[in-house]
Write an enzyme that holds these catalytic residues in place. Structure first.
Site, mmCIF file in Angstrom:
data_model
loop_
_atom_site.group_PDB
_atom_site.id
_atom_site.type_symbol
_atom_site.label_atom_id
_atom_site.label_comp_id
_atom_site.label_asym_id
_atom_site.label_seq_id
_atom_site.Cartn_x
_atom_site.Cartn_y
_atom_site.Cartn_z
ATOM 1 N N PRO A 66 -6.342 9.011 4.166
ATOM 2 C CA PRO A 66 -5.268 8.038 3.981
ATOM 3 C C PRO A 66 -5.552 6.792 4.816
ATOM 4 C CG PRO A 66 -4.541 9.834 5.398
ATOM 5 C CD PRO A 66 -5.906 10.198 4.892
ATOM 6 N N HIS A 67 -5.225 5.631 4.284
ATOM 7 C CA HIS A 67 -5.562 4.404 4.992
ATOM 8 C C HIS A 67 -4.625 3.270 4.616
ATOM 9 C CE1 HIS A 67 -7.802 4.643 1.210
ATOM 10 N NE2 HIS A 67 -7.630 3.332 1.136
#
Length: 149
Positions: A66-67
């Site tokens: 996730p980013h």
């Protein structure tokens, strides 16, 4: 050359006791916030969830990345979460996620971001490296495992 060890540290590693993607995301964000990495915790949280809605960041091989990139960050960081039993992440390969790398950073440094992502994915494509990550029991060992990447 970008080195993964420039972005992770033992205080940004957590061993999860969670069973869902959302719980994992919240724990990593709380960890980042308690380590003073987030300017606006809520904005980062919503940016992470918005990215998940586009397509799952569960890339396969038991890994999720996730980013989020936001204008109020100066530098990139990576938080690492390990959950040996696996988390249902709706990963692209359908497998549970055991290793989570949450990346955050400035939205105006796309080249550096892509270099970080490239180095990280190269490191985790190695099956033995991934297995070893799940065997390690300390935060220091986790960060040291990325030396040379």
């Amino acid at each position: 050359m970008v080195a993964i060890t420039n972005y992770i540290s033992p205080n940004l590693v957590i061993f999860f006791d969670v069973t869902t993607r959302d719980e994992a995301i919240k724990e990593l964000i709380d960890l980042l916030d308690s380590n003073k990495k987030l300017v606006d915790k809520e904005a980062f949280y919503h940016a992470i969830l918005a990215r998940e809605k586009i397509v799952s960041t569960g890339i396969g091989m038991g890994v999720a990345i996730p980013h989020a990139k936001l204008p109020d960050f100066d530098d990139f960081f990576i938080a690492v979460g390990i959950q040996k039993e696996g988390i249902n992440w709706d990963a692209l390969d359908g497998a549970p996620v055991q290793i989570v790398f949450m990346i955050g950073g400035p939205d105006d440094k796309q080249t550096e971001y892509l270099q970080i992502l490239s180095r990280l994915t190269t490191a985790i494509k190695d099956n033995e490296r991934r297995k070893k990550l799940l065997e390690l029991s300390s935060k220091e060992e986790i960060t040291q495992h990325f030396e040379g990447f």
